[in-house]
Design a protein around this motif. Sequence first.
Motif, short mmCIF file in Angstrom:
data_model
loop_
_atom_site.label_atom_id
_atom_site.label_comp_id
_atom_site.label_asym_id
_atom_site.label_seq_id
_atom_site.Cartn_x
_atom_site.Cartn_y
_atom_site.Cartn_z
N LEU A 23 53.63 45.34 26.48
CA LEU A 23 53.30 45.25 27.89
C LEU A 23 53.22 46.66 28.47
O LEU A 23 54.12 47.47 28.26
N GLN A 24 52.10 46.95 29.15
CA GLN A 24 51.90 48.28 29.73
C GLN A 24 52.30 48.29 31.20
O GLN A 24 52.94 49.22 31.66
N SER A 25 51.86 47.27 31.93
CA SER A 25 52.24 47.19 33.34
C SER A 25 51.99 45.77 33.84
O SER A 25 51.26 45.00 33.22
N ALA A 26 52.65 45.46 34.94
CA ALA A 26 52.53 44.13 35.54
C ALA A 26 52.43 44.29 37.04
O ALA A 26 53.00 45.21 37.61
N TRP A 27 51.69 43.42 37.68
CA TRP A 27 51.51 43.49 39.13
C TRP A 27 51.11 42.12 39.66
O TRP A 27 50.79 41.23 38.88
N ASP A 28 51.14 41.99 40.98
CA ASP A 28 50.74 40.73 41.64
C ASP A 28 49.55 41.00 42.54
O ASP A 28 49.37 42.12 43.02
N SER A 29 48.73 39.99 42.77
CA SER A 29 47.66 40.13 43.76
C SER A 29 47.48 38.79 44.47
O SER A 29 48.05 37.78 44.07
N GLU A 30 46.67 38.84 45.51
CA GLU A 30 46.43 37.63 46.30
C GLU A 30 45.58 36.63 45.53
O GLU A 30 44.82 37.01 44.64
N HIS A 31 45.70 35.36 45.91
CA HIS A 31 44.73 34.37 45.45
C HIS A 31 43.33 34.81 45.86
O HIS A 31 43.17 35.46 46.89
N LEU A 32 42.32 34.46 45.05
CA LEU A 32 40.95 34.77 45.43
C LEU A 32 40.41 33.66 46.31
O LEU A 32 40.78 32.50 46.17
N THR A 33 39.52 34.05 47.23
CA THR A 33 38.84 33.02 48.01
C THR A 33 37.44 32.90 47.45
O THR A 33 36.77 33.90 47.20
N ASN A 34 37.02 31.68 47.23
CA ASN A 34 35.72 31.50 46.59
C ASN A 34 34.65 31.23 47.62
O ASN A 34 34.01 30.19 47.62
N SER A 35 34.45 32.21 48.52
CA SER A 35 33.37 32.05 49.50
C SER A 35 32.16 32.80 48.98
O SER A 35 32.30 33.78 48.25
N GLY A 36 31.02 32.36 49.37
CA GLY A 36 29.79 33.00 48.89
C GLY A 36 29.42 32.47 47.52
O GLY A 36 30.07 31.57 46.99
N PRO A 67 34.48 37.27 38.27
CA PRO A 67 35.47 38.17 38.87
C PRO A 67 35.32 39.58 38.30
O PRO A 67 35.06 39.76 37.12
N ASN A 68 35.47 40.55 39.18
CA ASN A 68 35.16 41.94 38.85
C ASN A 68 36.37 42.66 38.25
O ASN A 68 37.40 42.84 38.89
N LEU A 69 36.21 43.08 36.99
CA LEU A 69 37.32 43.70 36.27
C LEU A 69 37.78 45.00 36.91
O LEU A 69 38.97 45.28 37.00
N GLY A 70 36.81 45.79 37.39
CA GLY A 70 37.16 47.05 38.04
C GLY A 70 38.09 46.81 39.22
O GLY A 70 39.10 47.49 39.39
N LYS A 71 37.77 45.78 40.01
CA LYS A 71 38.58 45.46 41.19
C LYS A 71 39.97 44.97 40.79
O LYS A 71 40.96 45.27 41.45
N ILE A 72 40.01 44.19 39.71
CA ILE A 72 41.29 43.67 39.23
C ILE A 72 42.21 44.83 38.88
O ILE A 72 43.38 44.87 39.26
N LEU A 73 41.67 45.79 38.15
CA LEU A 73 42.49 46.91 37.68
C LEU A 73 42.85 47.84 38.83
O LEU A 73 43.93 48.42 38.88
N GLU A 74 41.93 47.99 39.77
CA GLU A 74 42.16 48.81 40.96
C GLU A 74 43.42 48.35 41.70
O GLU A 74 44.22 49.16 42.15
N LYS A 75 43.60 47.03 41.77
CA LYS A 75 44.77 46.46 42.45
C LYS A 75 46.06 46.96 41.82
O LYS A 75 47.09 47.05 42.47
N ALA A 76 46.01 47.25 40.54
CA ALA A 76 47.21 47.70 39.83
C ALA A 76 47.23 49.21 39.69
O ALA A 76 48.02 49.75 38.93
N SER A 77 46.38 49.88 40.45
CA SER A 77 46.24 51.33 40.35
C SER A 77 45.94 51.77 38.92
O SER A 77 46.43 52.80 38.45
#
Length: 266
Positions: free
Chosen positions: A25-38, A43-53
Amino acid sequence: MDKSWLALMIGNSRLHWAWFVGDQLQSAWDSEHLTNSGPPSSPNLGKILEKASLSREKVVRRSQGENSDELPIVLASVVSEQTAIWQTYRQLQTLMLAQIPLQHSYPTLGIDRALALWGAGEVYGWPALVIDAGTALTFTGGNAERQLVGGAILPGLSLQVQSLAQKTAALPAIALPETLPKRWANDTEDAIASGIIYTVLAGVVDFVQAWWQEFPHCAVVITGGDRALLHQYLQSQHSELAAQVTIDPNLIFWGMRACRAESASA
Ligand SMILES: Nc1ncnc2c1ncn2[C@@H]1O[C@H](COP(=O)(O)OP(=O)(O)OP(=O)(O)O)[C@@H](O)[C@H]1O
Ligand SMILES: CC(C)(CO)[C@@H](O)C(=O)NCCC(=O)O
Ligand SMILES: [K+]
């Protein structure tokens, strides 16, 4: 060379993530539920990783030989609307309860409970009892034969606060204190804190003691978003018992790591 992969546990309040290289395990983090509007999109991997810095470059670099833009995601979920959003992700492995080698489970057992128990048993040894202090507070125990013994479900600490505030006119939504409050309260906020905390503590102590009657000296592990708070209260009131209880935020990820390996080698 060990490959990078992401673990995603979709809980009732939020998403729980971990980045692994092989079994590490390298790191762990939490993020919000996604809203499926539009329109539905992957799902965008760059954004996922950005959330975890984390930068995509760093994650990809750590696992040499990785040339794909999309890291494998091992997903488990207790919220089916949220699961649906991820189905367009190309490198998705969705874990189902049937893939967890836990014997004697029942069909509607939450996969988060099964994974946390499996993770606890594999890391701390069987028998094991897991206390997951999340949205719901759950007890889940397994025996030396790696069979589910059973468990219990009640509203978690925050959910108890929220439900009192929502269903009454006069009760406010309090912030739970970081330390054990006094039992005999003289104002409304303290009375809510006392009522919720002391009854939950009494329940936790009762379940743990009952478990140790059947499985003496066995591992008891606390996990979930309120793990530190619950353990802190426990320490103040039952320091000896608290000293024998392990805190581990990553039980579900240990379970996913083990089950991913099992299903890959099967
Ligand atoms: N930043 C945060 N956001 C939301 N909840 C938090 C946060 N930090 C601590 N918590 C606590 O964590 C609890 C939720 O726990 P957790 O995140 O484990 O729940 P969950 O996503 O529903 O997962 P599970 O389904 O396993 O319970 C909330 O009741 C809250 O008190
Ligand atoms: C109890 C929760 C909500 C805890 O996250 C989850 O494990 C779940 O939805 N379980 C299904 C019911 C059961 O475990 O018996
Ligand atoms: K429901």
